[in-house]
Design a protein around this motif. Structure first.
Motif, PDB file in Angstrom:
ATOM      1  N   HIS A 157       0.826  -1.214   0.000  1.00  0.00           N
ATOM      2  CA  HIS A 157       0.000   0.000   0.000  1.00  0.00           C
ATOM      3  C   HIS A 157       0.860   1.264   0.000  1.00  0.00           C
ATOM      4  CE1 HIS A 157      -3.431   2.555   0.772  1.00  0.00           C
ATOM      5  NE2 HIS A 157      -2.778   3.109   1.789  1.00  0.00           N
ATOM      6  N   GLY A 158       0.494   2.197  -0.876  1.00  0.00           N
ATOM      7  CA  GLY A 158       1.150   3.500  -0.914  1.00  0.00           C
ATOM      8  C   GLY A 158       2.505   3.518  -1.582  1.00  0.00           C
ATOM      9  N   THR A 159       2.860   2.435  -2.292  1.00  0.00           N
ATOM     10  CA  THR A 159       4.188   2.388  -2.893  1.00  0.00           C
ATOM     11  C   THR A 159       4.125   2.097  -4.389  1.00  0.00           C
ATOM     12  OG1 THR A 159       4.510   0.013  -2.511  1.00  0.00           O
ATOM     13  CG2 THR A 159       5.161   1.498  -0.743  1.00  0.00           C
ATOM     14  N   ASP A 160       5.161   2.540  -5.078  1.00  0.00           N
ATOM     15  CA  ASP A 160       5.423   2.123  -6.461  1.00  0.00           C
ATOM     16  C   ASP A 160       6.422   0.972  -6.395  1.00  0.00           C
ATOM     17  OD1 ASP A 160       3.864   4.104  -7.781  1.00  0.00           O
ATOM     18  OD2 ASP A 160       5.432   5.574  -7.361  1.00  0.00           O
ATOM     19  N   ALA A 161       6.154  -0.096  -7.132  1.00  0.00           N
ATOM     20  CA  ALA A 161       7.024  -1.270  -7.104  1.00  0.00           C
ATOM     21  C   ALA A 161       7.484  -1.605  -8.514  1.00  0.00           C
ATOM     22  CB  ALA A 161       6.290  -2.457  -6.484  1.00  0.00           C
ATOM     23  N   THR A 162       8.792  -1.768  -8.685  1.00  0.00           N
ATOM     24  CA  THR A 162       9.381  -2.173  -9.962  1.00  0.00           C
ATOM     25  C   THR A 162      10.018  -3.544  -9.791  1.00  0.00           C
ATOM     26  OG1 THR A 162       9.835   0.126 -10.569  1.00  0.00           O
ATOM     27  CG2 THR A 162      11.042  -1.582 -11.765  1.00  0.00           C
ATOM     28  N   HIS A 163       9.660  -4.470 -10.675  1.00  0.00           N
ATOM     29  CA  HIS A 163      10.153  -5.840 -10.552  1.00  0.00           C
ATOM     30  C   HIS A 163      11.654  -5.900 -10.807  1.00  0.00           C
ATOM     31  CE1 HIS A 163      10.843 -10.058 -11.907  1.00  0.00           C
ATOM     32  NE2 HIS A 163      10.014 -10.310 -10.910  1.00  0.00           N
ATOM     33  N   LEU A 164      12.358  -6.633  -9.962  1.00  0.00           N
ATOM     34  CA  LEU A 164      13.786  -6.835 -10.128  1.00  0.00           C
ATOM     35  C   LEU A 164      14.101  -8.232 -10.649  1.00  0.00           C
ATOM     36  CD1 LEU A 164      15.212  -5.155  -6.883  1.00  0.00           C
ATOM     37  CD2 LEU A 164      15.142  -4.209  -9.198  1.00  0.00           C
ATOM     38  N   MET A 165      13.692  -9.245  -9.914  1.00  0.00           N
ATOM     39  CA  MET A 165      14.036 -10.605 -10.302  1.00  0.00           C
ATOM     40  C   MET A 165      13.208 -11.623  -9.539  1.00  0.00           C
ATOM     41  SD  MET A 165      17.718 -10.635  -8.311  1.00  0.00           S
ATOM     42  CE  MET A 165      18.067 -12.370  -8.438  1.00  0.00           C
ATOM     43  N   GLY A 166      13.029 -12.776 -10.153  1.00  0.00           N
ATOM     44  CA  GLY A 166      12.427 -13.905  -9.466  1.00  0.00           C
ATOM     45  C   GLY A 166      13.508 -14.718  -8.786  1.00  0.00           C
ATOM     46  N   ALA A 167      13.120 -15.510  -7.805  1.00  0.00           N
ATOM     47  CA  ALA A 167      14.082 -16.349  -7.093  1.00  0.00           C
ATOM     48  C   ALA A 167      13.333 -17.538  -6.503  1.00  0.00           C
ATOM     49  CB  ALA A 167      14.795 -15.562  -5.998  1.00  0.00           C
ATOM     50  N   PRO A 168      13.041 -18.556  -7.324  1.00  0.00           N
ATOM     51  CA  PRO A 168      12.284 -19.710  -6.828  1.00  0.00           C
ATOM     52  C   PRO A 168      13.018 -20.440  -5.710  1.00  0.00           C
ATOM     53  CG  PRO A 168      13.191 -20.136  -9.010  1.00  0.00           C
ATOM     54  CD  PRO A 168      13.406 -18.691  -8.739  1.00  0.00           C
ATOM     55  N   TYR A 266      11.573 -10.339  -6.117  1.00  0.00           N
ATOM     56  CA  TYR A 266      12.200  -9.182  -5.490  1.00  0.00           C
ATOM     57  C   TYR A 266      11.815  -7.924  -6.268  1.00  0.00           C
ATOM     58  CZ  TYR A 266      14.840 -12.279  -2.505  1.00  0.00           C
ATOM     59  OH  TYR A 266      15.188 -13.213  -1.562  1.00  0.00           O
ATOM     60  N   TRP A 267      11.496  -6.873  -5.513  1.00  0.00           N
ATOM     61  CA  TRP A 267      11.014  -5.609  -6.070  1.00  0.00           C
ATOM     62  C   TRP A 267      11.750  -4.458  -5.409  1.00  0.00           C
ATOM     63  CZ3 TRP A 267       6.597  -6.004  -9.386  1.00  0.00           C
ATOM     64  CH2 TRP A 267       5.987  -7.264  -9.388  1.00  0.00           C
ATOM     65  N   ILE A 268      11.939  -3.376  -6.159  1.00  0.00           N
ATOM     66  CA  ILE A 268      12.419  -2.140  -5.562  1.00  0.00           C
ATOM     67  C   ILE A 268      11.224  -1.206  -5.445  1.00  0.00           C
ATOM     68  CG2 ILE A 268      13.193  -1.206  -7.816  1.00  0.00           C
ATOM     69  CD1 ILE A 268      15.367   0.319  -6.190  1.00  0.00           C
ATOM     70  N   THR A 269      10.984  -0.708  -4.253  1.00  0.00           N
ATOM     71  CA  THR A 269       9.781   0.068  -3.976  1.00  0.00           C
ATOM     72  C   THR A 269      10.129   1.437  -3.399  1.00  0.00           C
ATOM     73  OG1 THR A 269       9.531  -0.742  -1.688  1.00  0.00           O
ATOM     74  CG2 THR A 269       8.556  -2.080  -3.460  1.00  0.00           C
ATOM     75  N   SER A 270       9.238   2.382  -3.642  1.00  0.00           N
ATOM     76  CA  SER A 270       9.358   3.722  -3.059  1.00  0.00           C
ATOM     77  C   SER A 270       7.956   4.257  -2.841  1.00  0.00           C
ATOM     78  CB  SER A 270      10.158   4.657  -3.970  1.00  0.00           C
ATOM     79  OG  SER A 270       9.516   4.790  -5.226  1.00  0.00           O
ATOM     80  N   LEU A 271       7.835   5.251  -2.011  1.00  0.00           N
ATOM     81  CA  LEU A 271       6.532   5.839  -1.728  1.00  0.00           C
ATOM     82  C   LEU A 271       5.983   6.554  -2.959  1.00  0.00           C
ATOM     83  CD1 LEU A 271       7.178   7.387   1.807  1.00  0.00           C
ATOM     84  CD2 LEU A 271       5.928   5.285   1.284  1.00  0.00           C
ATOM     85  N   HIS A 272       4.662   6.457  -3.143  1.00  0.00           N
ATOM     86  CA  HIS A 272       4.019   7.207  -4.228  1.00  0.00           C
ATOM     87  C   HIS A 272       4.385   8.689  -4.157  1.00  0.00           C
ATOM     88  CE1 HIS A 272       1.770   3.920  -5.771  1.00  0.00           C
ATOM     89  NE2 HIS A 272       0.909   3.828  -4.783  1.00  0.00           N
ATOM     90  N   SER A 273       4.465   9.199  -2.939  1.00  0.00           N
ATOM     91  CA  SER A 273       4.676  10.632  -2.733  1.00  0.00           C
ATOM     92  C   SER A 273       6.130  11.061  -2.879  1.00  0.00           C
ATOM     93  CB  SER A 273       4.184  11.025  -1.333  1.00  0.00           C
ATOM     94  OG  SER A 273       4.848  10.264  -0.334  1.00  0.00           O
ATOM     95  N   ARG A 274       7.041  10.107  -3.039  1.00  0.00           N
ATOM     96  CA  ARG A 274       8.474  10.424  -3.093  1.00  0.00           C
ATOM     97  C   ARG A 274       8.892  10.713  -4.527  1.00  0.00           C
ATOM     98  NH1 ARG A 274      12.912  12.440  -2.561  1.00  0.00           N
ATOM     99  NH2 ARG A 274      14.674  11.536  -1.424  1.00  0.00           N
ATOM    100  N   HIS A 275       9.252  11.972  -4.794  1.00  0.00           N
ATOM    101  CA  HIS A 275       9.748  12.320  -6.125  1.00  0.00           C
ATOM    102  C   HIS A 275      11.211  11.891  -6.229  1.00  0.00           C
ATOM    103  CE1 HIS A 275       9.935  14.429  -9.928  1.00  0.00           C
ATOM    104  NE2 HIS A 275      11.066  14.999  -9.530  1.00  0.00           N
ATOM    105  N   PRO A 276      11.570  11.042  -7.185  1.00  0.00           N
ATOM    106  CA  PRO A 276      12.936  10.521  -7.231  1.00  0.00           C
ATOM    107  C   PRO A 276      13.964  11.599  -7.543  1.00  0.00           C
ATOM    108  CG  PRO A 276      11.715   9.865  -9.198  1.00  0.00           C
ATOM    109  CD  PRO A 276      10.721  10.491  -8.263  1.00  0.00           C
ATOM    110  N   THR A 277      15.058  11.567  -6.814  1.00  0.00           N
ATOM    111  CA  THR A 277      16.184  12.461  -7.062  1.00  0.00           C
ATOM    112  C   THR A 277      17.063  11.843  -8.151  1.00  0.00           C
ATOM    113  OG1 THR A 277      17.592  11.365  -5.434  1.00  0.00           O
ATOM    114  CG2 THR A 277      16.144  13.142  -4.640  1.00  0.00           C
TER     115      THR A 277
END
Length: 308
Positions: A157-168, A266-277
């Motif tokens: 909730h409240g995050t943007d998630a970008t897929h990194l990799m699977g790891a079965p 595995y995902w890299i996530t950040s807050l919706h409200s966080r403007h990336p630097t």
């Protein structure tokens, strides 16, 4: 029209004098720190009080005491000077050293990120990367993080998630224990090391076409700890083999069966409200490009471990 307030032209020396006096509760000791006279500190504070229209200190026979107004002002001044100092400290050799804080689930940190951190440092020497490991339970906002690398389904909730990799996940154990395992059903006689995610072993047994045994015994909150217990022969661990390749190469852990089950990615996530630097984007892009390059390497394709 630009709005003017009492804060339009507050002198920096007056703010420094107030902050130092508030810490020492003494004009004299504040003067020694700032290398000015006690009278100069007192005058700077008087200027600030006149500008704000309030009394910040009560003058006592020995030293001073903060008034209610002074106590209200102090935290903001301390924070402002702290942030200014931190920012100025980032300038090195005429360059700005940017900072990003990243929370990383421990398995990904030790099994994938740490071996590649030197490559990131060389590619981005002006970025000060600060890593905080966790067991996948993390509060990005509460911990002041720019990113969190997590394991799961990508839905937080409240995050943007970008897929990194699977790891079965697949069983891993010490070589001595593996010699007792000739078929998946043999695992029912062994100690099965467990994480707090109780569905993992039942899902693996289902993938193997078997009914899961009743699970009991020790529970761990970290895959790294589970791997350590397995390497010492305490039992069989269910782990993402792609992130324990070093232990497998060293024969501290072996893989008795090829059956795998996907329990998350595995995902890299950040807050919706966080403007990336720019520094955040540099780290994220480096992460994605490095993973993509590893997936596409001929050696990885031939091994069938695209996510290592």
């Amino acid at each position: 029209m630009r709005r003017r307030t009492k804060l339009s032209h507050l002198p920096l020396n007056a703010l420094r004098a107030f902050e130092a006096t508030a810490r020492h509760l003494s004009f004299t000791r504040a003067g020694l720190e700032l290398r000015v006279t006690q009278a100069a500190v007192s005058q700077h504070v008087k200027v600030l009080e006149d500008r704000l229209g309030v009394q910040l200190f009560r003058r006592l026979p020995r030293g001073v005491a903060l008034t209610d107004e002074g106590q209200l002002l102090l935290p903001s001044i301390v924070e402002a000077f702290g942030r200014l100092t931190e920012t100025l400290n980032r300038f090195e050799d005429g360059h700005y050293q940017d900072v990003i804080a990243v929370g990383v689930v421990g398995t990904f940190a030790s099994g994938w990120l740490l071996p590649r951190l030197d490559a990131f440092r060389k590619a981005h020497p002006r970025i000060d990367l600060r890593l905080f490991t966790n067991n996948n339970r993390i509060d990005i906002a509460g911990e002041g993080l720019d990113y969190a690398i997590r394991f799961g389904d990508g839905l937080w909730h409240g995050t943007d998630a970008t897929h990194l990799m699977g790891a079965p996940f697949t069983p891993l154990c010490a070589p001595s224990l593996a010699r007792r395992l000739s078929r998946p059903a043999d695992l029912k006689r062994e100690v099965l090391l467990r994480s707090y995610r109780q569905e993992e072993w039942p899902r693996w047994f289902a993938a193997a076409g078997l009914q899961s045994p009743v699970l009991k015994g020790m529970v761990f909150d970290s895959s790294i700890t589970i791997a350590g217990a397995a390497a010492r022969g305490f039992g069989v661990a269910l782990l993402p083999a792609a992130l324990f390749q070093d232990e497998i190469r060293r024969r501290r852990l072996v893989r008795p069966f090829q059956i795998e089950v996907a329990l998350g990615d595995y995902w890299i996530t950040s807050l919706h409200s966080r403007h990336p630097t720019p520094a955040m984007l540099s780290f994220k892009n480096w992460l994605l490009e490095t993973i993509a390059a590893k997936k596409n390497s001929p050696r990885q394709a031939s091994r069938g471990l695209a996510t290592v």
